[in-house]
Design a protein around this motif. Structure first.
Motif, PDB file in Angstrom:
ATOM      1  N   TYR A 278      37.475  33.037  48.281  1.00 33.56           N
ATOM      2  CA  TYR A 278      37.193  33.682  47.002  1.00 33.56           C
ATOM      3  C   TYR A 278      36.421  34.958  47.301  1.00 33.56           C
ATOM      4  N   ALA A 279      36.980  36.072  46.857  1.00 31.03           N
ATOM      5  CA  ALA A 279      36.321  37.360  47.071  1.00 31.03           C
ATOM      6  C   ALA A 279      36.537  38.232  45.846  1.00 31.03           C
ATOM      7  N   ASP A 280      35.453  38.779  45.339  1.00 36.77           N
ATOM      8  CA  ASP A 280      35.507  39.720  44.222  1.00 36.77           C
ATOM      9  C   ASP A 280      34.428  40.760  44.481  1.00 36.77           C
ATOM     10  N   SER A 281      34.327  41.727  43.601  1.00 34.37           N
ATOM     11  CA  SER A 281      33.354  42.795  43.839  1.00 34.37           C
ATOM     12  C   SER A 281      31.924  42.296  43.691  1.00 34.37           C
ATOM     13  N   MET A 282      31.721  41.234  42.901  1.00 35.55           N
ATOM     14  CA  MET A 282      30.370  40.739  42.659  1.00 35.55           C
ATOM     15  C   MET A 282      29.869  39.867  43.803  1.00 35.55           C
ATOM     16  N   PHE A 283      30.734  38.985  44.298  1.00 38.01           N
ATOM     17  CA  PHE A 283      30.315  38.132  45.398  1.00 38.01           C
ATOM     18  C   PHE A 283      31.523  37.540  46.109  1.00 38.01           C
ATOM     19  N   THR A 284      31.299  37.081  47.320  1.00 39.50           N
ATOM     20  CA  THR A 284      32.305  36.392  48.115  1.00 39.50           C
ATOM     21  C   THR A 284      31.705  35.063  48.539  1.00 39.50           C
ATOM     22  N   PHE A 285      32.452  33.992  48.336  1.00 38.31           N
ATOM     23  CA  PHE A 285      31.937  32.707  48.786  1.00 38.31           C
ATOM     24  C   PHE A 285      33.082  31.862  49.342  1.00 38.31           C
ATOM     25  N   ARG A 286      32.711  30.827  50.064  1.00 44.99           N
ATOM     26  CA  ARG A 286      33.693  29.936  50.674  1.00 44.99           C
ATOM     27  C   ARG A 286      33.907  28.757  49.741  1.00 44.99           C
ATOM     28  N   PRO A 287      35.029  28.731  49.036  1.00 40.90           N
ATOM     29  CA  PRO A 287      35.221  27.677  48.036  1.00 40.90           C
ATOM     30  C   PRO A 287      35.558  26.329  48.663  1.00 40.90           C
ATOM     31  N   MET A 288      35.572  25.321  47.820  1.00 44.98           N
ATOM     32  CA  MET A 288      35.893  23.969  48.271  1.00 44.98           C
ATOM     33  C   MET A 288      37.195  23.939  49.053  1.00 44.98           C
ATOM     34  N   GLY A 289      38.213  24.673  48.573  1.00 45.65           N
ATOM     35  CA  GLY A 289      39.508  24.677  49.250  1.00 45.65           C
ATOM     36  C   GLY A 289      39.434  25.176  50.677  1.00 45.65           C
ATOM     37  N   ALA A 290      38.553  26.125  50.948  1.00 44.93           N
ATOM     38  CA  ALA A 290      38.387  26.616  52.319  1.00 44.93           C
ATOM     39  C   ALA A 290      37.812  25.524  53.213  1.00 44.93           C
ATOM     40  N   HIS A 291      36.844  24.794  52.699  1.00 44.68           N
ATOM     41  CA  HIS A 291      36.268  23.680  53.459  1.00 44.68           C
ATOM     42  C   HIS A 291      37.323  22.600  53.707  1.00 44.68           C
ATOM     43  N   VAL A 355      56.006  35.083  50.171  1.00 48.14           N
ATOM     44  CA  VAL A 355      55.977  35.944  48.986  1.00 48.14           C
ATOM     45  C   VAL A 355      54.827  36.940  49.081  1.00 48.14           C
ATOM     46  N   GLN A 356      55.151  38.208  48.941  1.00 47.01           N
ATOM     47  CA  GLN A 356      54.120  39.248  48.864  1.00 47.01           C
ATOM     48  C   GLN A 356      53.752  39.440  47.396  1.00 47.01           C
ATOM     49  N   LEU A 357      52.692  38.780  46.979  1.00 50.76           N
ATOM     50  CA  LEU A 357      52.283  38.814  45.576  1.00 50.76           C
ATOM     51  C   LEU A 357      50.795  39.139  45.535  1.00 50.76           C
ATOM     52  N   LYS A 358      50.476  40.392  45.232  1.00 50.41           N
ATOM     53  CA  LYS A 358      49.097  40.848  45.288  1.00 50.41           C
ATOM     54  C   LYS A 358      48.743  41.632  44.032  1.00 50.41           C
ATOM     55  N   GLY A 359      47.571  41.378  43.494  1.00 49.76           N
ATOM     56  CA  GLY A 359      47.086  42.093  42.315  1.00 49.76           C
ATOM     57  C   GLY A 359      45.889  41.373  41.728  1.00 49.76           C
ATOM     58  N   ARG A 360      45.312  41.949  40.709  1.00 45.45           N
ATOM     59  CA  ARG A 360      44.228  41.257  40.014  1.00 45.45           C
ATOM     60  C   ARG A 360      44.779  39.981  39.371  1.00 45.45           C
ATOM     61  N   MET A 361      43.906  39.005  39.202  1.00 44.64           N
ATOM     62  CA  MET A 361      44.357  37.666  38.807  1.00 44.64           C
ATOM     63  C   MET A 361      43.482  37.150  37.672  1.00 44.64           C
ATOM     64  N   ARG A 362      44.121  36.553  36.667  1.00 47.29           N
ATOM     65  CA  ARG A 362      43.338  36.027  35.543  1.00 47.29           C
ATOM     66  C   ARG A 362      42.500  34.828  35.989  1.00 47.29           C
ATOM     67  N   HIS A 371      37.066  40.031  29.414  1.00 47.21           N
ATOM     68  CA  HIS A 371      37.314  40.536  30.765  1.00 47.21           C
ATOM     69  C   HIS A 371      37.838  39.364  31.595  1.00 47.21           C
ATOM     70  N   GLN A 372      39.149  39.214  31.606  1.00 47.01           N
ATOM     71  CA  GLN A 372      39.756  37.975  32.079  1.00 47.01           C
ATOM     72  C   GLN A 372      40.334  38.050  33.487  1.00 47.01           C
ATOM     73  N   PHE A 373      40.239  39.201  34.145  1.00 49.96           N
ATOM     74  CA  PHE A 373      40.884  39.363  35.440  1.00 49.96           C
ATOM     75  C   PHE A 373      39.870  39.715  36.520  1.00 49.96           C
ATOM     76  N   THR A 374      40.160  39.275  37.735  1.00 51.59           N
ATOM     77  CA  THR A 374      39.305  39.627  38.863  1.00 51.59           C
ATOM     78  C   THR A 374      39.218  41.147  38.973  1.00 51.59           C
ATOM     79  N   LEU A 375      38.102  41.636  39.483  1.00 52.70           N
ATOM     80  CA  LEU A 375      37.908  43.079  39.611  1.00 52.70           C
ATOM     81  C   LEU A 375      38.630  43.643  40.826  1.00 52.70           C
ATOM     82  N   TRP A 376      38.929  42.775  41.791  1.00 49.56           N
ATOM     83  CA  TRP A 376      39.616  43.193  43.009  1.00 49.56           C
ATOM     84  C   TRP A 376      40.954  42.480  43.110  1.00 49.56           C
ATOM     85  N   PRO A 377      41.945  43.105  43.760  1.00 48.21           N
ATOM     86  CA  PRO A 377      43.249  42.454  43.929  1.00 48.21           C
ATOM     87  C   PRO A 377      43.151  41.189  44.779  1.00 48.21           C
ATOM     88  N   VAL A 378      44.018  40.262  44.476  1.00 47.39           N
ATOM     89  CA  VAL A 378      44.106  38.991  45.192  1.00 47.39           C
ATOM     90  C   VAL A 378      45.456  38.920  45.890  1.00 47.39           C
TER      91      VAL A 378
END
Length: 399
Positions: A278-291, A355-362, A371-378
């Motif tokens: 999980y990475a956005d402009s506000m913070f990046t953290f290691r989510p449960m799925g990464a663990h 699949v190359q699927l990149k962009g902001r994500m709700r 403000h329903q979308f991530t600030l950075w592309p995913v």
């Protein structure tokens, strides 16, 4: 030769990419009925023992019904038995007791012990179906939870265990009262100290307490400790706070697996927790799925769930009741959601391996937002193995 080969190669690559992005069309999110449209999952999930089913909002009926449908399919076709959700394990234990005995009222349990986002008809429908399934099958389904932040439920369970077995090891924790003149964050510090002390001296077994209950007592203390760390940092360091919660949720999933060795599990949680990063402009953290990915490798696979339009259930603020009247904003140009919408398939599953699927994500949580979308592309395939998409959605139905 070069003038012919290069355009042909480019054309073949383009065709391959288009083919790779062909979605599996779904008939419905209706849990009952035929599963023919889900059969491609059997081959894809052959090696998976844990499947995470996400949600782009905490209040979309179609997401919840699709998870119900998916779990029915996994139980019937692939031998999955454990359903685990992003809520407290103690409330889930009461649902499990209902599945085993028929005692209790699942709707009342969900209302009393579950987060308001999950106090919905779609969840109670799943619970009642699981009970009926267990009555008809020798191989039983199990209901459990893995969140750590509902500290009071662990406190209640630990109180019951201590009273029942006349334990005094946990007295300092159960008897703690916070100074009302200090901040909530500061009030967590003594809890952390007490839990650390208990865990250091707590023996591996107790002669007077059944092994299962003793393990549960330790589990409760560990989760109270994780919750206290999370809330101590929440106001000052969101990244570390999120990391603590998601790390503990992954450990709880591991704990569930240890209780039921060899059984397959489906997880219900928000997309943000199930992804491999999980990475956005506000913070990046290691989510449960990464663990979980680090723990289980390909044995863990996940599905993000997104939508194009409709309504969802959420709170206006932390003090408001849940409301069903919130609208999904139109997908932003270039967003992941807009690219999925452009496929013009109303309901589908898409494997993301090539699949190359990149962009902001709700992404919407408990609180409604414009403000329903991530600030950075995913880059979607970095986080998920599959994406489920529904063009038209409705609000989950409160109990």
């Amino acid at each position: 030769m070069k003038r012919i080969t290069m355009p042909l190669l480019a054309l073949l690559c383009l065709c391959a990419n288009v083919f790779a992005q062909q979605p599996f069309r779904l008939q419905s999110t209706e849990p009952t009925g035929d599963y023919t449209d889900l059969l491609p999952l059997k081959k894809q999930f052959t090696s998976a023992g844990i499947i995470g089913a996400g949600e782009g909002t905490h209040g979309t009926r179609e997401f919840f019904r699709m998870k119900h449908r998916l779990f029915r399919f996994l139980a019937a076709e692939m031998g999955f038995t454990i359903f685990a959700m992003e809520d407290n394990p103690i409330g889930a234990m009461r649902i499990q007791h209902f599945l085993e005995t028929g005692e209790g009222n699942p709707i009342a349990i969900i209302r009393e012990h579950f987060h308001s986002v999950y106090q919905v008809e779609e969840l109670s429908d799943l619970v009642y179906w699981m009970r009926q399934y267990n009555l008809r099958h020798e191989k039983k389904l199990r209901f459990t939870g893995f969140d750590c932040q509902q500290m009071h439920y662990f406190h209640q369970e630990l109180t019951g265990l201590s009273t029942r077995h006349q334990l005094h090891l946990f007295d300092s924790l159960l008897g703690y009262h916070a100074d009302t003149t200090i901040t909530f964050s500061k009030a967590m510090e003594p809890i952390i100290s007490i839990c650390d002390s208990i865990l250091r001296i707590m023996p591996a077994a107790s002669g007077g307490v059944p092994e299962k209950e003793w393990r549960l007592a330790r589990f409760c203390v560990e989760n109270i400790l994780a919750g206290a760390h999370q809330f101590r940092l929440q106001a000052t360091d969101w990244t570390r706070s999120f990391n603590i919660r998601d790390s503990m949720m992954a450990r709880n999933v591991q704990w569930i697996g240890a209780q039921y060795p060899g059984e397959k599990m489906m997880l219900w949680a928000h997309n943000s927790h199930l992804g491999r990063l999980y990475a956005d402009s506000m913070f990046t953290f290691r989510p449960m799925g990464a663990h979980l990915h680090a723990m289980y490798g390909k044995n863990y696979q996940n599905i993000a769930m997104l939508a194009g339009s409709g309504t969802y259930r959420a709170q206006n603020d932390f003090h408001a009741a849940m409301d069903t009247g919130h609208a999904l904003a139109a997908p932003l140009p270039g967003s992941v959601d807009a690219q999925l919408q452009a496929m013009q398939v109303p309901l589908f599953l898409l494997p993301l391996g090539n699949v190359q699927l990149k962009g902001r994500m709700r992404t919407i949580g408990t609180i409604a937002s414009e403000h329903q979308f991530t600030l950075w592309p995913v880059e979607l395939k970095e986080r998920y193995d599959w994406v489920f998409y529904a063009e038209n959605t409705t609000s989950a139905r409160g109990l």
